[in-house]
Scaffold this active site. Structure first.
Site, PDB file in Angstrom:
ATOM      1  N   HIS A 246       0.822  -1.214   0.000  1.00  0.00           N
ATOM      2  CA  HIS A 246       0.000   0.000   0.000  1.00  0.00           C
ATOM      3  C   HIS A 246       0.858   1.267   0.000  1.00  0.00           C
ATOM      4  O   HIS A 246       0.749   2.115  -0.890  1.00  0.00           O
ATOM      5  CB  HIS A 246      -0.912   0.002   1.232  1.00  0.00           C
ATOM      6  CG  HIS A 246      -1.681  -1.268   1.415  1.00  0.00           C
ATOM      7  ND1 HIS A 246      -2.820  -1.543   0.697  1.00  0.00           N
ATOM      8  CD2 HIS A 246      -1.479  -2.344   2.225  1.00  0.00           C
ATOM      9  CE1 HIS A 246      -3.288  -2.727   1.072  1.00  0.00           C
ATOM     10  NE2 HIS A 246      -2.500  -3.232   1.987  1.00  0.00           N
ATOM     11  N   ASP A 247       1.666   1.406   1.028  1.00  0.00           N
ATOM     12  CA  ASP A 247       2.380   2.669   1.217  1.00  0.00           C
ATOM     13  C   ASP A 247       3.483   2.901   0.178  1.00  0.00           C
ATOM     14  O   ASP A 247       3.617   4.019  -0.334  1.00  0.00           O
ATOM     15  CB  ASP A 247       2.939   2.739   2.641  1.00  0.00           C
ATOM     16  CG  ASP A 247       1.823   2.729   3.682  1.00  0.00           C
ATOM     17  OD1 ASP A 247       0.636   2.756   3.288  1.00  0.00           O
ATOM     18  OD2 ASP A 247       2.136   2.698   4.887  1.00  0.00           O
TER      19      ASP A 247
END
Ligand code: CA
Length: 319
Positions: A246-247
């Protein structure tokens, strides 16, 4: 060559936050000017310590780190991610105590100061709850026009949300501070939303972690941390090939939006719904009243991102 993306990365470190920090450090198109920290995957003190440790693991302990919010705008902090990130937030891998100290400046103040000092130049990349960004925008609304862009990890329109919460279509960051998400979405800043529709296509597989770990001790340590996250995803989503990056993907899109396909949409976040609190809501009606306020990422060039991610994780040993 275009100028590098001058970035403030806002993290709740967190395993994928750790990978995002390393990605930002290693990409030639990104100048990581500061890291701000927030509650989320862990409490803010742990997120701050983890952030310092990861910067030092990557040999970049000089990057300034400013701690921010300890809880959401209107709700207390509730720890809930130990099964995904480990009790210590780094997959129970113990890194050396950090040598550097965090700055004596609140994350929101750092964001405001840098946005004012470098108009049009700074990209804010929040990859935790949006509380620090919301506090900065509430105290100094003009920074919405001074930041180059806010590229955030949050929201989902089609991919199922995270397990274990009342809203079936909310991601962790919007869920953890929906009021803050609303302030950011309504701020008038240029916004890109990197949500689960694309981040769950960006998977870190065991084969990738083995390739990266073979590069050397620091990369191997980073992948020991990542292995915890891979196993947590495999327990939570049976049959999945790996864990969601995600990040790191949010950071990657901030540097190079050509990695994704995005649609301009009018978006907001639900605050009151019994089944929908924290859910991203898009108004895609084609009427004159609908005004897009964000680019929402819908698809990803998986092979190109994967290749770039693996190369960036081949971090040199810290000295
Ligand atoms: Ca995060």
């Amino acid at each position: 060559m275009t100028a590098p993306c001058r970035m403030i990365l806002d993290v709740d470190t967190g395993i994928d936050d750790a990978l995002a920090i390393v990605y930002a450090l290693r990409r030639p198109g990104i100048a990581l000017e500061a890291v701000t920290t927030i509650f989320g995957n862990v409490d803010v003190a742990t997120a701050t310590r983890n952030t310092l440790q990861i910067l030092e693991l990557a040999g970049r302990g000089e990057v300034p780190v400013a701690p921010g919010a300890a809880h959401a705008l209107v709700r207390p902090f509730a720890r809930g991610a130990a099964h995904i990130h480990g009790v210590n937030g780094l997959g129970e891998v113990e890194l050396p105590a950090p040598r550097a100290r965090p700055r004596d400046e609140h994350a929101a103040d750092l964001i405001i100061r840098m946005a004012r000092a470098h108009p049009g130049a700074i990209t804010l990349c929040p990859v935790g709850p949006l509380t620090n960004a919301a506090l900065a925008l509430a105290r100094a609304p003009e920074i919405a026009g001074l930041l180059r862009e806010i590229v955030l990890m949050g929201g989902t329109l089609f991919h199922p949300g995270i397990p274990g919460i009342a809203s079936p279509m909310a991601d962790a960051n919007f869920w953890n501070d929906a009021e803050a998400a609303r302030i950011v979405l309504r701020s008038g800043a240029k916004l890109t939303l990197v949500g689960m529709d694309v981040t769950m296509k960006a998977l870190l597989t065991p084969a990738m972690t083995r390739t990266i770990a073979a590069h050397g001790p620091a990369a191997a340590t980073l992948m020991r941390i990542a292995d915890f996250y891979v196993h947590a995803y495999q327990a939570q989503y049976p049959g999945i090939a790996g864990c969601g990056l995600h990040d790191p993907l949010a950071v990657a899109v901030a540097e190079d939006p050509s990695l994704v396909t995005a649609e301009a949409m009018q978006v907001d976040v639900e605050l009151a719904g019994e089944l929908t609190r924290g859910q991203l809501v898009a108004d895609r009606r084609r009427t004159g009243k609908v005004q897009p306020n964000a680019a929402v990422c819908l698809d990803l060039d998986v092979p190109r991102f994967t290749e770039r991610f693996v190369a960036a994780m081949r971090v040199s040993p810290a000295r």
